[in-house]
Design a protein around this motif. Structure first.
Motif, PDB file in Angstrom:
ATOM      1  N   LYS A  16      33.127  38.438  31.303  1.00 12.62           N
ATOM      2  CA  LYS A  16      32.792  38.758  32.706  1.00 12.62           C
ATOM      3  C   LYS A  16      33.609  39.966  33.177  1.00 12.62           C
ATOM      4  O   LYS A  16      32.539  40.780  33.719  1.00 12.62           O
ATOM      5  CB  LYS A  16      33.536  37.746  33.725  1.00 12.62           C
ATOM      6  N   GLU A  17      34.758  40.354  32.599  1.00 10.91           N
ATOM      7  CA  GLU A  17      35.110  41.740  33.031  1.00 10.91           C
ATOM      8  C   GLU A  17      34.375  42.772  32.189  1.00 10.91           C
ATOM      9  O   GLU A  17      34.027  44.084  32.904  1.00 10.91           O
ATOM     10  CB  GLU A  17      36.798  41.985  32.667  1.00 10.91           C
ATOM     11  N   LEU A  18      33.900  42.815  30.850  1.00  9.95           N
ATOM     12  CA  LEU A  18      33.054  43.578  30.375  1.00  9.95           C
ATOM     13  C   LEU A  18      31.583  43.615  30.987  1.00  9.95           C
ATOM     14  O   LEU A  18      31.163  44.930  31.171  1.00  9.95           O
ATOM     15  CB  LEU A  18      33.125  43.239  28.838  1.00  9.95           C
ATOM     16  N   GLU A  49      37.962  50.731  35.398  1.00 12.15           N
ATOM     17  CA  GLU A  49      38.973  49.625  35.645  1.00 12.15           C
ATOM     18  C   GLU A  49      38.643  48.437  35.225  1.00 12.15           C
ATOM     19  O   GLU A  49      39.723  47.678  34.780  1.00 12.15           O
ATOM     20  CB  GLU A  49      38.923  49.630  37.354  1.00 12.15           C
ATOM     21  N   GLU A  50      37.125  48.016  35.100  1.00 11.38           N
ATOM     22  CA  GLU A  50      36.950  46.653  34.785  1.00 11.38           C
ATOM     23  C   GLU A  50      37.360  46.746  33.141  1.00 11.38           C
ATOM     24  O   GLU A  50      37.669  45.489  32.681  1.00 11.38           O
ATOM     25  CB  GLU A  50      35.495  46.475  34.769  1.00 11.38           C
ATOM     26  N   LEU A  51      37.274  47.664  32.462  1.00 11.30           N
ATOM     27  CA  LEU A  51      37.709  47.714  30.901  1.00 11.30           C
ATOM     28  C   LEU A  51      39.220  47.432  30.788  1.00 11.30           C
ATOM     29  O   LEU A  51      39.716  46.935  30.057  1.00 11.30           O
ATOM     30  CB  LEU A  51      37.477  49.114  30.255  1.00 11.30           C
ATOM     31  N   THR A  52      39.779  48.074  31.909  1.00 11.22           N
ATOM     32  CA  THR A  52      41.307  47.502  31.805  1.00 11.22           C
ATOM     33  C   THR A  52      41.632  46.066  32.096  1.00 11.22           C
ATOM     34  O   THR A  52      42.432  45.550  31.625  1.00 11.22           O
ATOM     35  CB  THR A  52      42.171  48.554  32.536  1.00 11.22           C
ATOM     36  N   HIS A  53      40.838  45.618  32.966  1.00  5.86           N
ATOM     37  CA  HIS A  53      40.964  44.120  33.058  1.00  5.86           C
ATOM     38  C   HIS A  53      40.733  43.312  31.885  1.00  5.86           C
ATOM     39  O   HIS A  53      41.258  42.427  31.745  1.00  5.86           O
ATOM     40  CB  HIS A  53      40.003  43.721  34.325  1.00  5.86           C
ATOM     41  N   ALA A  54      39.647  43.815  31.131  1.00  4.59           N
ATOM     42  CA  ALA A  54      39.245  42.930  29.954  1.00  4.59           C
ATOM     43  C   ALA A  54      40.436  43.072  29.043  1.00  4.59           C
ATOM     44  O   ALA A  54      40.643  42.137  28.378  1.00  4.59           O
ATOM     45  CB  ALA A  54      37.786  43.549  29.370  1.00  4.59           C
ATOM     46  N   GLU A 126      44.773  41.541  42.847  1.00  4.57           N
ATOM     47  CA  GLU A 126      43.872  42.556  42.516  1.00  4.57           C
ATOM     48  C   GLU A 126      42.469  42.360  43.202  1.00  4.57           C
ATOM     49  O   GLU A 126      41.873  43.123  43.880  1.00  4.57           O
ATOM     50  CB  GLU A 126      43.477  42.710  40.987  1.00  4.57           C
ATOM     51  N   GLN A 127      42.030  41.159  43.070  1.00  4.96           N
ATOM     52  CA  GLN A 127      40.874  40.625  43.667  1.00  4.96           C
ATOM     53  C   GLN A 127      40.731  40.917  45.120  1.00  4.96           C
ATOM     54  O   GLN A 127      39.572  41.308  45.922  1.00  4.96           O
ATOM     55  CB  GLN A 127      40.174  39.325  43.314  1.00  4.96           C
ATOM     56  N   VAL A 128      41.801  40.682  45.929  1.00  6.22           N
ATOM     57  CA  VAL A 128      41.812  40.776  47.389  1.00  6.22           C
ATOM     58  C   VAL A 128      41.641  42.377  47.580  1.00  6.22           C
ATOM     59  O   VAL A 128      40.828  42.584  48.516  1.00  6.22           O
ATOM     60  CB  VAL A 128      43.462  40.275  48.012  1.00  6.22           C
TER      61      VAL A 128
HETATM   62 MG    MG Z   1      37.755  43.190  37.354  1.00  9.00          MG
END
Ligand code: MG
Length: 170
Positions: A16-18, A49-54, A126-128
Motif C-alpha cells: 500500500k505504501e509503494l 516520503e511514501e518510499l520511506t514508509h514502505a 504520521e497519518q494525522v
Molecule cells: Mg504513507
C-alpha cells in the motif's frame, strides 16, 4: 518472531505504501501538464516520503525475523481532473491509509504483539499530519477558487517543500 497474521498484514502495508508512492508520482507528472511545477514538486516529495514508509515496514519485518514478500503494485490513474479534485483524491487516499494503519493496530492488539503496536504508533501520528496537511492545501485552494494569482501563490508556496526522511527521527 512475528506471528503469521501480523507478518502478512505488514507485507500488505508495504504494498500500500509503494502504491501510494506510485500514485503521487503519477500526480506529480499530471501536475506538470496542469502547468503547476510547485504542486509537481510537492507530489514528488510526497512520493519519496511514501518510499520511506514502505522501508520502515520492510526494515521492521526483518528486525523481527520475519519474511518480506513483495507483490505486484496496481496500476495508477494518469488523469486527476482539476488541481482541487486531485488534492481531494489525495485526502481520500490518506484516509484509506489511516484506516489501514488502524486495522494493523487492531491486529497487533488481537495478537498481543506490543512491539508491533508500538512501532505502529509512529504511523498513527504520521497519518494525522498527512490528513491535516492535505486538508490545509484544500482549504487554501478553496479560498482562492483554485485559480489566478491565488493559485500561482499556492503553487509557489508548495514548491518550497523539501524532502525529510522523518522515519529516522525515532
Ligand atoms: Mg504513507
Amino acid at each position: 518472531m512475528l506471528k503469521e497474521k501480523m507478518e502478512k498484514a505488514l507485507n500488505e502495508q508495504i504494498n500500500k505504501e509503494l502504491f501510494s508512492s506510485y500514485l503521487y508520482l503519477s500526480m506529480s507528472a499530471y501536475s506538470q501538464t496542469l502547468g503547476l511545477p510547485g504542486v509537481a514538486s510537492w507530489m514528488k516529495i510526497q512520493a519519496q516520503e511514501e518510499l520511506t514508509h514502505a522501508n520502515k515496514f520492510f526494515d521492521y519485518i526483518h528486525e523481527r525475523n520475519g519474511k518480506v514478500t513483495l507483490t505486484a503494485i496496481d496500476a495508477v490513474d494518469n488523469e486527476f481532473g482539476s488541481v482541487t479534485n486531485m488534492f481531494k483524491k489525495v485526502l481520500e487516499h490518506e484516509q484509506f491509509v489511516s484506516e489501514s494503519i488502524n486495522k494493523l493496530v487492531d491486529i497487533s492488539i488481537e495478537l498481543s504483539d506490543h512491539a508491533t503496536r508500538s512501532m505502529l504508533m509512529w504511523f498513527v501520528d504520521e497519518q494525522v499530519e498527512e490528513e491535516a496537511s492535505v486538508q490545509d492545501i484544500l482549504d487554501q485552494l478553496a479560498m482562492v477558487d483554485a485559480k489566478g494569482h491565488g493559485l500561482f501563490m499556492i503553487d509557489k508556496d508548495l514548491s518550497t517543500r523539501t524532502f525529510v526522511d522523518n522515519t529516522q527521527a525515532k
